[in-house]
Design an enzyme around this catalytic site. Structure first.
Site, PDB file in Angstrom:
ATOM      1  N   TYR A  82       0.837  -1.203   0.000  1.00  0.00           N
ATOM      2  CA  TYR A  82       0.000   0.000   0.000  1.00  0.00           C
ATOM      3  C   TYR A  82       0.873   1.255   0.000  1.00  0.00           C
ATOM      4  CZ  TYR A  82      -3.586  -3.412   1.366  1.00  0.00           C
ATOM      5  OH  TYR A  82      -4.421  -4.519   1.421  1.00  0.00           O
ATOM      6  N   HIS A 128       0.285 -11.904   0.895  1.00  0.00           N
ATOM      7  CA  HIS A 128      -0.792 -11.061   0.342  1.00  0.00           C
ATOM      8  C   HIS A 128      -1.647 -11.806  -0.682  1.00  0.00           C
ATOM      9  CE1 HIS A 128      -1.657  -6.500  -0.221  1.00  0.00           C
ATOM     10  NE2 HIS A 128      -2.741  -7.190  -0.407  1.00  0.00           N
TER      11      HIS A 128
HETATM   12  P1  NAP Z   1     -13.842  -0.533   1.292  1.00  0.00           P
HETATM   13  O1  NAP Z   1     -13.390  -0.506   2.693  1.00  0.00           O
HETATM   14  O2  NAP Z   1     -14.945  -1.442   0.943  1.00  0.00           O
HETATM   15  O3  NAP Z   1     -14.239   0.928   0.797  1.00  0.00           O
HETATM   16  C1  NAP Z   1     -13.408   2.033   0.978  1.00  0.00           C
HETATM   17  C2  NAP Z   1     -14.161   3.248   0.472  1.00  0.00           C
HETATM   18  O4  NAP Z   1     -15.367   3.393   1.233  1.00  0.00           O
HETATM   19  C3  NAP Z   1     -13.398   4.535   0.635  1.00  0.00           C
HETATM   20  O5  NAP Z   1     -13.673   5.331  -0.509  1.00  0.00           O
HETATM   21  C4  NAP Z   1     -14.005   5.179   1.867  1.00  0.00           C
HETATM   22  O6  NAP Z   1     -13.989   6.591   1.816  1.00  0.00           O
HETATM   23  C5  NAP Z   1     -15.419   4.694   1.768  1.00  0.00           C
HETATM   24  N1  NAP Z   1     -16.082   4.627   3.071  1.00  0.00           N
HETATM   25  C6  NAP Z   1     -15.644   3.990   4.184  1.00  0.00           C
HETATM   26  N2  NAP Z   1     -16.525   4.132   5.182  1.00  0.00           N
HETATM   27  C7  NAP Z   1     -17.526   4.885   4.689  1.00  0.00           C
HETATM   28  C8  NAP Z   1     -18.725   5.391   5.246  1.00  0.00           C
HETATM   29  N3  NAP Z   1     -19.060   5.122   6.502  1.00  0.00           N
HETATM   30  N4  NAP Z   1     -19.533   6.163   4.449  1.00  0.00           N
HETATM   31  C9  NAP Z   1     -19.192   6.427   3.161  1.00  0.00           C
HETATM   32  N5  NAP Z   1     -18.071   5.967   2.580  1.00  0.00           N
HETATM   33  C10 NAP Z   1     -17.251   5.210   3.340  1.00  0.00           C
HETATM   34  O7  NAP Z   1     -12.654  -0.894   0.282  1.00  0.00           O
HETATM   35  P2  NAP Z   1     -11.128  -1.304   0.361  1.00  0.00           P
HETATM   36  O8  NAP Z   1     -10.268  -0.184   0.815  1.00  0.00           O
HETATM   37  O9  NAP Z   1     -10.856  -1.946  -0.950  1.00  0.00           O
HETATM   38  O10 NAP Z   1     -11.057  -2.503   1.433  1.00  0.00           O
HETATM   39  C11 NAP Z   1     -10.822  -2.282   2.802  1.00  0.00           C
HETATM   40  C12 NAP Z   1      -9.430  -2.710   3.219  1.00  0.00           C
HETATM   41  O11 NAP Z   1      -9.234  -4.090   2.962  1.00  0.00           O
HETATM   42  C13 NAP Z   1      -8.292  -2.054   2.412  1.00  0.00           C
HETATM   43  O12 NAP Z   1      -8.084  -0.708   2.763  1.00  0.00           O
HETATM   44  C14 NAP Z   1      -7.158  -2.988   2.742  1.00  0.00           C
HETATM   45  O13 NAP Z   1      -6.641  -2.717   4.025  1.00  0.00           O
HETATM   46  C15 NAP Z   1      -7.861  -4.330   2.696  1.00  0.00           C
HETATM   47  N6  NAP Z   1      -7.753  -4.977   1.367  1.00  0.00           N
HETATM   48  C16 NAP Z   1      -7.036  -6.138   1.265  1.00  0.00           C
HETATM   49  C17 NAP Z   1      -6.875  -6.745   0.035  1.00  0.00           C
HETATM   50  C18 NAP Z   1      -6.092  -8.012  -0.072  1.00  0.00           C
HETATM   51  O14 NAP Z   1      -5.765  -8.440  -1.200  1.00  0.00           O
HETATM   52  N7  NAP Z   1      -5.778  -8.653   1.034  1.00  0.00           N
HETATM   53  C19 NAP Z   1      -7.460  -6.198  -1.124  1.00  0.00           C
HETATM   54  C20 NAP Z   1      -8.210  -5.031  -0.983  1.00  0.00           C
HETATM   55  C21 NAP Z   1      -8.366  -4.455   0.265  1.00  0.00           C
HETATM   56  P3  NAP Z   1     -12.927   7.513   2.622  1.00  0.00           P
HETATM   57  O15 NAP Z   1     -11.593   6.855   2.507  1.00  0.00           O
HETATM   58  O16 NAP Z   1     -13.034   8.818   1.914  1.00  0.00           O
HETATM   59  O17 NAP Z   1     -13.372   7.602   4.051  1.00  0.00           O
END
Ligand code: NAP
Length: 282
Positions: free
Chosen positions: A54, A113
């Site tokens: 990241y 990962h």
């Molecule tokens: P997510 O958490 O599903 O969505 C993130 C988005 O949702 C951001 O734009 C955020 O906005 C918004 N958001 C969060 N809370 C909100 C709320 N209460 N109201 C409105 N919008 C909201 O997507 P993600 O980042 O893909 O997944 C979460 C985490 O999982 C990642 O950050 C990472 O740590 C992990 N991940 C792991 C893998 C893997 O391969 N292991 C892959 C993908 C993700 P703001 O940022 O503007 O608040």
């Protein structure tokens, strides 16, 4: 914040955590992201998920900044090694770099990962060595389907596999078909990433007359709180939404500590059926 035992670890971990992929890396939005992580910690979202990938390490540095001054024992910090660093020496070196960037002596959880082209046995041996060296308390994998989880388990001699972190949201419930039952049986924590689906957020169902909108109104909650609550309803499942705005973190913190009714769960089940198939990834 509600906590539950994390896989085989006997450690109680917050049901809702904080992701850090795509966290703003500069300017005022970075400052706000640090504040958001700190606010989340205050509210008990103490499971913090990051990775060397990241921002090429910058997310780990931001985590390091956010946790400064917080008692380390309050936190459950996960990082991940890139598959391209999956050799024995590569894993050990990558972990050292992550520890330095985060500013901690020991991770709580260190994951591969996604599957790498190095022999899995070599990578798992290295992860196990990191536990023995006190560099991480627990180890696991990410983006592994059942057969791959079984293979990873088969190489571990002294520590159990603690977790599989996979794509899991209402429009991607594939993990519920085979992976979740397997992990539950084996006491492996299933951590769902991207709980809001990125481009697949259920907009229509979230409207006031939609299934999620109606359930949210009935509970006095928001649709995102309903989604996170639904995804973490099983004992072995955790979610790690990423929020870099304080108000988003505060909203996400309200997703646990209450229960959907059986009728709510049935209605969400009907609207978003589970489709079997190979494990989906982003
Ligand atoms: P997510 O958490 O599903 O969505 C993130 C988005 O949702 C951001 O734009 C955020 O906005 C918004 N958001 C969060 N809370 C909100 C709320 N209460 N109201 C409105 N919008 C909201 O997507 P993600 O980042 O893909 O997944 C979460 C985490 O999982 C990642 O950050 C990472 O740590 C992990 N991940 C792991 C893998 C893997 O391969 N292991 C892959 C993908 C993700 P703001 O940022 O503007 O608040």
């Amino acid at each position: 914040m509600e906590k539950k035992a994390f896989g085989p670890t006997r450690v109680e971990v917050s049901v809702i955590g904080q992701g850090t992929w795509d966290i703003p890396e500069s300017g005022a939005r970075r400052d706000e992201a640090v504040l958001a992580l700190r606010r989340g910690i205050e509210l008990g979202l103490t499971h913090i998920d990051t990775a060397e990938m990241y921002g090429s390490g910058r997310a780990e540095e931001i985590v390091g900044e956010a946790i400064r001054g917080v008692g380390r024992e309050q936190l459950f910090i996960t990082s991940k090694v890139l598959p391209s660093n999956g050799s024995y020496k590569g894993v050990l070196a990558a972990c050292e770099r992550s520890l330095r960037r985060i500013g901690t002596e020991c991770l709580d959880l260190y994951l591969l990962h996604w599957p790498s082209s190095y022999p899995l046995e070599e990578t798992m041996r290295a992860l196990e060595a990191l536990v023995e060296q006190g560099k991480t308390r627990f180890i696991g994998v990410s983006n592994f389907d059942v057969d791959q989880v079984q293979e990873a388990q088969s190489y571990l001699r002294s520590v159990p596999l603690a977790c599989d972190q996979v794509l899991y949201h209402v429009k991607e419930r594939g993990p519920e078909a085979q992976l979740l039952p397997y992990c539950a049986k084996e006491h492996i924590a299933l951590v769902g990433y991207t709980p809001f689906g990125r481009g697949r957020f259920p907009r229509k169902e979230a409207e006031p007359g939609g299934v999620l909108g109606r359930i949210a109104a009935a509970h006095g909650k928001t649709v995102r709180q309903v989604i996170l609550n639904f995804l973490t309803r099983e004992r072995s499942v955790f979610a790690i939404p990423k929020a870099s705005r304080v108000e988003h973190v505060q909203e996400n913190a309200g997703a646990a500590g209450w229960r959907l009714t059986a009728e709510d769960v049935a209605a969400i089940d009907a609207a978003f059926p589970v489709h079997e198939g190979p494990l989906a990834t982003l």
